[in-house]
Motif scaffolding. Structure first.
Motif, mmCIF file in Angstrom:
data_model
loop_
_atom_site.group_PDB
_atom_site.id
_atom_site.type_symbol
_atom_site.label_atom_id
_atom_site.label_comp_id
_atom_site.label_asym_id
_atom_site.label_seq_id
_atom_site.Cartn_x
_atom_site.Cartn_y
_atom_site.Cartn_z
ATOM 1 N N ALA A 90 2.380 -7.275 -11.178
ATOM 2 C CA ALA A 90 2.524 -6.192 -11.858
ATOM 3 C C ALA A 90 2.743 -6.442 -13.095
ATOM 4 O O ALA A 90 2.215 -5.648 -14.242
ATOM 5 C CB ALA A 90 3.939 -5.594 -11.239
ATOM 6 N N GLY A 136 4.355 -10.213 -6.204
ATOM 7 C CA GLY A 136 4.316 -8.869 -6.531
ATOM 8 C C GLY A 136 4.517 -8.497 -7.856
ATOM 9 O O GLY A 136 3.810 -7.879 -8.668
ATOM 10 N N VAL A 161 7.595 -2.474 -7.836
ATOM 11 C CA VAL A 161 7.124 -3.380 -6.831
ATOM 12 C C VAL A 161 8.244 -4.465 -6.226
ATOM 13 O O VAL A 161 8.234 -5.055 -5.120
ATOM 14 C CB VAL A 161 6.088 -4.414 -7.668
ATOM 15 C CG1 VAL A 161 5.637 -5.600 -6.962
ATOM 16 C CG2 VAL A 161 4.739 -3.442 -8.034
ATOM 17 N N SER A 162 9.344 -4.605 -7.060
ATOM 18 C CA SER A 162 10.244 -5.644 -6.757
ATOM 19 C C SER A 162 11.299 -5.253 -5.470
ATOM 20 O O SER A 162 11.799 -5.892 -4.821
ATOM 21 C CB SER A 162 11.077 -6.087 -7.857
ATOM 22 O OG SER A 162 12.022 -5.113 -8.293
ATOM 23 N N GLY A 201 2.849 0.342 -10.531
ATOM 24 C CA GLY A 201 3.764 -0.318 -9.615
ATOM 25 C C GLY A 201 3.284 0.177 -7.978
ATOM 26 O O GLY A 201 3.068 -0.550 -7.054
ATOM 27 N N PHE A 225 0.172 -1.137 -6.787
ATOM 28 C CA PHE A 225 0.260 -2.418 -6.224
ATOM 29 C C PHE A 225 1.089 -2.284 -4.621
ATOM 30 O O PHE A 225 0.566 -3.322 -4.018
ATOM 31 C CB PHE A 225 0.900 -3.342 -7.011
ATOM 32 C CG PHE A 225 0.010 -3.878 -8.083
ATOM 33 C CD1 PHE A 225 -1.159 -4.247 -7.877
ATOM 34 C CD2 PHE A 225 0.421 -3.538 -9.389
ATOM 35 C CE1 PHE A 225 -2.119 -4.902 -8.959
ATOM 36 C CE2 PHE A 225 -0.651 -3.928 -10.394
ATOM 37 C CZ PHE A 225 -1.772 -4.578 -10.209
ATOM 38 N N ILE A 226 1.928 -1.376 -4.504
ATOM 39 C CA ILE A 226 2.695 -1.144 -3.302
ATOM 40 C C ILE A 226 1.705 -0.772 -2.300
ATOM 41 O O ILE A 226 1.366 -1.301 -1.164
ATOM 42 C CB ILE A 226 3.628 -0.139 -3.210
ATOM 43 C CG1 ILE A 226 4.603 -0.645 -4.242
ATOM 44 C CG2 ILE A 226 3.989 0.215 -1.842
ATOM 45 C CD1 ILE A 226 5.937 -1.105 -3.638
ATOM 46 N N VAL A 244 4.737 -8.115 -1.990
ATOM 47 C CA VAL A 244 5.726 -6.891 -2.410
ATOM 48 C C VAL A 244 6.959 -6.986 -2.102
ATOM 49 O O VAL A 244 7.145 -7.726 -1.262
ATOM 50 C CB VAL A 244 5.048 -5.443 -2.312
ATOM 51 C CG1 VAL A 244 6.122 -4.556 -2.010
ATOM 52 C CG2 VAL A 244 3.733 -5.182 -2.877
ATOM 53 N N TYR A 245 7.894 -6.642 -3.014
ATOM 54 C CA TYR A 245 9.267 -7.106 -2.852
ATOM 55 C C TYR A 245 9.658 -8.452 -3.022
ATOM 56 O O TYR A 245 10.519 -8.839 -2.480
ATOM 57 C CB TYR A 245 9.820 -6.381 -1.438
ATOM 58 C CG TYR A 245 9.505 -5.020 -1.413
ATOM 59 C CD1 TYR A 245 9.797 -3.794 -2.534
ATOM 60 C CD2 TYR A 245 8.792 -4.305 -0.397
ATOM 61 C CE1 TYR A 245 9.560 -2.774 -2.331
ATOM 62 C CE2 TYR A 245 8.675 -3.080 -0.052
ATOM 63 C CZ TYR A 245 8.908 -2.294 -1.361
ATOM 64 O OH TYR A 245 8.632 -0.989 -0.982
#
Lengths: 279, 365
Positions: free
Chosen positions: A152, A148, A224-225, A118, A121-122, A143-144
């Motif tokens: 992931a 994203g 990621v979320s 995670g 990916f950020i 991301v968020y």
């Protein structure tokens, strides 16, 4: 004669004792690790009655989280099935530089902790990340946001399909495909009529594992979320949220749904596994 | 015109698998590609089918150059060594595959499949899957599948290699009959000389990627052109000898014998090739026989293999069972050999020349 009979008796008794200890260990393990927790979840979910249980499940944020999980899972299955097949065929049939390296890192997502994935990916897709800043400029949020979370999930489920069909493809060899060519079938026809049907059970098993993992994924998606209620909260994140908010009925009632889903997946897997053995 | 293989070569890395191979198969012939494993015979078959591309050379099928044609378009029937049936399809579907690819109409396919199933005697097995069939049955499905699309030629890669001896021999003879009824130009690869001799019209003997000899089974057996051929097809005794006054003297054996009827030989060194079954073993001297002593006797089922020696010379003799029982041969017994048939190598210029020639042909090191 008598003496040897005595010996046999003693050995048999010892064996029986050993067997009993093993069975007892399994039963105790099963009781504490599976039965008790399941029982606990059910009891907590229904602690305040059926009405509260249903109300918790039908709350907008709960429904939103399940729908989100469903979408991510479906997208992941489609994308990773196609990519997994391409990956497996490439690794089995093609020769190219760096093949060993690729073969080695196919399993990387299994080895890396989802939380680490995670953060990876950020770094990459975050507002100030290498690729993220570029997407941000184009007005696309990775991301968020949903993209994203999908990325992931795709990452952590990447190896399943490929890993399941690589050995089947290897065993399958070349001759059946060559037979098809000689009989006039093009490569494309051969893929659909010969190659794919012969790996179908392995593929089904890989897809089932992908579904199970997509539904259950927590760590990578959490990072990621950002776990935004009604926006980027999947079912597992929703359960976590409810739990940290001391809303135990909400947490455990959602958990029951996931447990039921797991049970269905498990029995499907068993059935497929038996078919795989038959073929 | 059946198949023309024109001067094809193929390398895998540094390994020369096929080295300037040429031969022709006439329409309707059944030809065996015979050779030891790793000799390149399967590669030649795969090149004919288009499953491998030759580095150089041409392939003609029924008069057309197919060298650059894809496998799919060559219209060849191919039976793989391990049958390569489609495991997820039943017998009927397997046989129908080629016709379905051709998008033939359903009734046409059904009729043709039914014909082929009764032709290969698999009635009642239409809905069986490959893993429910015996090796021989699978082989027949593979054959029916290959023939369904009416190919120009039929190619079979070690068709009986995976079967046990009894089934193998039955199926081989069945294939011969089948071929005669169907009259399709066929090439099959085998490493089994008996199989090749029994069922083929002609044999292409392959060794180290080259054609060692091409001819009828009889030609190849009785007139081997090289030691490889002589020793690969059956066994052979190699004996050094001298011709003096028109008689042959085996070096080391203290007796001479006359050549076959009226054969005039020049004085000098020669080498004799004698097949073990062409030697007669007798207890008392007859004209043209040579004295030997029995060294060992081996039981071989249908016959006995007897090693006879004189001095340093060892000769292998095959004696049929009935003769053996009648004569009651025993080890250390003094016997006489007479050569009923042999091949003789001579060369002008004496011993050295003969040796050179033999070396060239691979008879001696």
């Amino acid at each position: 004669m008598n003496r040897s009979n005595e010996m046999v008796k003693v050995i048999r008794q010892q064996r029986r004792l050993g067997k009993n200890i093993l069975v007892a260990a399994v039963v105790i393990w099963f009781f504490f690790m599976i039965l008790m927790p399941v029982f606990g979840i059910i009891r907590e979910a229904f602690r305040e009655g059926l009405d509260v249980f249903i109300a918790a499940l039908t709350a907008p944020e709960s429904i939103h989280s399940f729908v989100l999980t469903l979408w991510i899972t479906m997208a992941t299955v489609v994308i990773n099935t196609v990519f997994g097949i391409i990956l497996a065929i490439t690794l089995v049939k093609q020769r190219f530089r760096g093949k060993l390296f690729v073969e080695g890192i196919v399993d990387l997502p299994f080895a890396v902790s989802p939380v680490v994935a995670g953060f990876m990916f950020i770094l990459l897709f975050g507002p100030r990340g290498w690729l993220g800043s570029w997407f941000e400029a184009g007005g696309i949020k990775i991301v968020y946001a949903l993209p994203g979370m999908l990325i992931a999930t795709l990452f952590v489920t990447l190896p399943f399909v490929a890993r399941e069909i690589i050995p089947v493809l290897k065993e399958f060899g070349l001759q059946q495909e060559e037979s098809a060519y000689v009989l006039g079938a093009s490569k494309w026809q051969t893929f659909w009529k010969v190659t794919l049907p012969s790996v179908k059970w392995g593929l089904a098993y890989g897809i089932t594992l992908t579904i199970a993992r997509s539904i259950g994924e927590f760590g990578a998606v959490l990072v990621v979320s950002g776990s935004i209620i009604n926006k980027t909260q999947t079912a597992t994140l929703h359960i976590h949220q409810q739990f940290t908010d001391y809303n135990y009925v909400g947490a455990f009632s959602a958990a029951i749904i996931l447990a039921v889903a797991s049970f269905i997946i498990l029995t499907t897997m068993q059935r497929i596994y038996r078919q795989k053995g038959v073929d | 015109m059946g198949i023309v293989v024109g001067d094809i070569s193929k390398k895998f890395g540094d390994f020369v698998a096929v080295d300037n191979v040429s031969f022709e198969v006439k329409a309707g012939e059944l030809v065996a590609l015979l050779g030891p494993s790793g000799s390149g015979k399967s590669t030649i078959l795969r090149i004919i089918a288009g499953l491998e591309t030759p580095d150089s050379g041409e392939i003609y099928l029924t008069g057309n150059d197919v060298t650059s044609l894809a496998t799919q378009k060559r219209r060849v029937g191919f039976v793989f060594q391990h049958y390569a049936l489609f495991k997820h399809m039943n017998v009927e579907k397997n046989i129908a595959f080629g016709l379905e690819i051709q998008k033939q109409k359903k009734p046409v396919i059904q009729k043709r499949v039914a014909e082929l199933i009764s032709l290969v005697k698999l009635n009642g097995y239409e809905n069986h899957y490959p893993d429910q069939l015996s090796g021989g049955q699978r082989q027949r499905v593979a054959l029916a599948r290959a023939l369904a699309t009416e190919p120009r030629v039929l190619l079979l890669d070690e068709p009986f290699g995976a079967l046990d001896a009894k089934v193998r021999s039955n199926l081989a003879h069945w294939l011969r009959e089948f071929h005669d009824n169907f009259n399709i130009t066929s090439v099959f690869v085998t490493h089994d000389q008996n199989e090749a001799i029994e069922i083929s019209d002609k044999i292409v003997l392959i060794n180290r990627g080259r054609v060692e000899q091409y001819g009828s089974a009889r030609d190849v057996y009785e007139h081997p052109e090289s030691k490889f051929v002589a020793s690969f097809i059956g066994q052979v005794n190699v004996l050094e000898a001298v011709v003096r006054d028109g008689r042959i003297n085996i070096k080391g054996a203290d007796a001479t014998f006359e050549p076959r009827d009226g054969e005039k030989l020049q004085t000098g060194d020669v080498v004799l090739l004698v097949r073990p079954e062409d030697i007669e073993l007798v207890a008392t001297p007859v004209s043209n026989s040579l004295p030997f002593t029995i060294k060992t006797i081996h039981y071989r089922g249908s016959h006995y293999e007897i090693n006879c020696e004189v001095g340093d010379i060892l000769v292998n003799v095959i004696e049929n069972k009935n003769n053996f029982i009648r004569q009651q041969w025993s080890v250390a017994q003094n016997v006489f050999l007479s050569f009923k048939d042999y091949r003789i190598f001579t060369a002008e210029g004496g011993h050295e020349k003969v040796r050179e020639k033999l070396k060239e042909l691979g008879y001696i090191e």
